[in-house]
Design a protein around this motif. Structure first.
Motif: not given
Length: 304
Positions: A80-103
Motif C-alpha cells: 500500500f505505502y509503496s504504491i501510494m508513494a510511487l503515485s505521488l512521484l508519477g510512477a508505478s510499481p515495476r510489475d503493476p499486474r503482479g501487484a494487483s494480483e498480490y492484492l
C-alpha cells in the motif's frame, strides 16, 4: 492562518531522506534503510506544501525494489505505502499486474479468514553491505502487531484503485468487511476512529457509503472542546492521528468539526523546534507520520 513554521517543516522532512532515496523518521548515521510508510508520509507532506522532492529517481528506485521479483510484497502494508508513494512521484510499481494480483489474493484471504501474513522472517537481518535493515524488510511481527483486518482491507481497496485494478469483483468482496467495520460487527459503533476512517476512505473510493447519521454523532462524541479528538468517546486519547482521522471522516460524511479554533491551537502546540510534530501535548519526539497528520489536519481545517 496557522502559526506553524512551514519552512521548518520542510527542512525537517528533507532531513529524513536517506542515501537510498527513501525516508525514515529515526535514522542514526544513515545505518537504517528507509521505510515505505515514512517515504509516503514525507512525499505527501512535500506535495501538500508545494515542494519538489529531491532525488526523485532514487526514491522511485527504492520504492520499486520493495516489490519482489514475483510481483508480491513482504506485506499488504508495504504494498500500500509503496504504491501510494510511487503515485505521488508519477510512477508505478515495476510489475503493476503482479501487484494487483498480490492484492487480490490478499483480499480473498481476508474474506476467508486465512490471512497473508508478512514474510519479514524470510529476509536477512543484515544486508550484503552490513547495513541493518528497517521493519519494511526484516522486522519480525507478532500477532499483536498485525494491522486490523478492516484497515488492511481498506489498504487493499485503495491500492487497487490507484493501480486501476479495482473491479466489481474486488468491490463485492470488500464491501461487507468495510461496512461491518463501521458498526463493529453489529454492535452499533466502530471500534475506533482509526478503523472508521480507513473504512470510510475505502468506501468513498467505491462510491458506496452506507447510512451514516449515527456515525457522525459518534465522531462528534469523540471531539474534545480543548482541541483534538479521542480514539473513542470519553477515552481522552487526543493523539494527532485521531484529529486527522476525525476531520477526514467528517469531510467524507459532509460534516465539519465543532471546535475549529481549538483544533488549530492544538495542532500549533505540537510543532517541535526541529520543525516536525509530536504525537500529543505530552509525547515529545517528532516523526514523519505525526507531521503528516498535522499538516493534513491543517488543510482540512482550511488553515493551510
Amino acid at each position: 492562518m496557522t502559526r506553524i513554521n512551514l519552512d521548518a517543516v520542510i527542512k525537517y522532512v528533507l532531513s529524513k531522506q536517506g542515501s537510498d532515496g527513501g525516508y525514515l523518521s529515526f535514522q542514526y548515521l544513515d545505518m537504517f534503510e528507509s521505510s515505505a510508510e515514512d517515504t509516503y508520509y514525507a512525499l505527501s507532506i512535500l506535495e501538500t506544501l508545494g515542494v519538489e522532492p529531491p532525488r526523485r529517481d532514487r526514491a522511485v528506485e527504492f520504492l520499486r525494489h520493495l516489490q519482489h521479483e514475483d510481483g508480491t510484497y513482504s506485506s499488504v502494508e508495504v504494498a500500500f505505502y509503496s504504491i501510494m508513494a510511487l503515485s505521488l512521484l508519477g510512477a508505478s510499481p515495476r510489475d503493476p499486474r503482479g501487484a494487483s494480483e498480490y492484492l487480490m489474493k490478499a483480499l480473498a484471504s481476508n474474506m476467508n479468514g486465512d490471512y497473508i501474513l508478512p514474510s519479514f522472517e524470510a529476509e536477512q537481518l543484515i544486508d550484503e553491505s552490513g547495513v541493518l535493515k528497517s521493519k519494511d524488510a526484516t522486522f519480525t511481527l507478532t500477532s499483536a502487531d498485525l494491522t486490523p483486518v478492516p484497515i488492511r482491507t481498506s489498504m487493499i481497496v485503495l491500492a487497487l484503485h490507484k493501480l486501476g485494478g479495482l473491479d466489481g469483483e474486488a468491490e463485492e468482496k470488500a464491501y461487507p468487511l468495510l461496512k461491518d467495520a463501521l458498526s463493529n460487527g453489529g454492535l452499533g459503533t466502530p471500534v475506533s476512529l482509526e478503523v472508521a476512517y480507513w473504512a470510510l476512505e475505502a468506501l468513498s473510493t467505491v462510491d458506496h457509503l452506507p447510512e451514516t447519521s449515527n456515525l457522525v454523532k459518534w465522531i462528534y462524541a469523540c471531539e474534545n472542546i480543548d482541541g483534538g479528538f479521542s480514539s473513542t468517546p470519553g477515552s481522552k486519547t487526543a493523539f494527532i492521528e485521531n484529529l486527522y482521522y476525525a476531520l477526514r471522516s467528517l469531510e467524507i460524511l459532509g460534516s465539519r468539526p465543532k471546535y475549529v479554533s481549538s483544533h488549530l491551537e492544538y495542532v500549533t502546540s505540537l510543532q517541535n523546534a526541529n520543525g516536525g510534530f509530536r504525537r500529543s501535548r505530552e509525547l515529545g519526539a517528532s516523526a514523519l507520520d505525526y507531521t503528516f497528520h498535522a499538516v493534513k489536519s491543517l488543510v482540512l481545517l482550511e488553515s493551510l
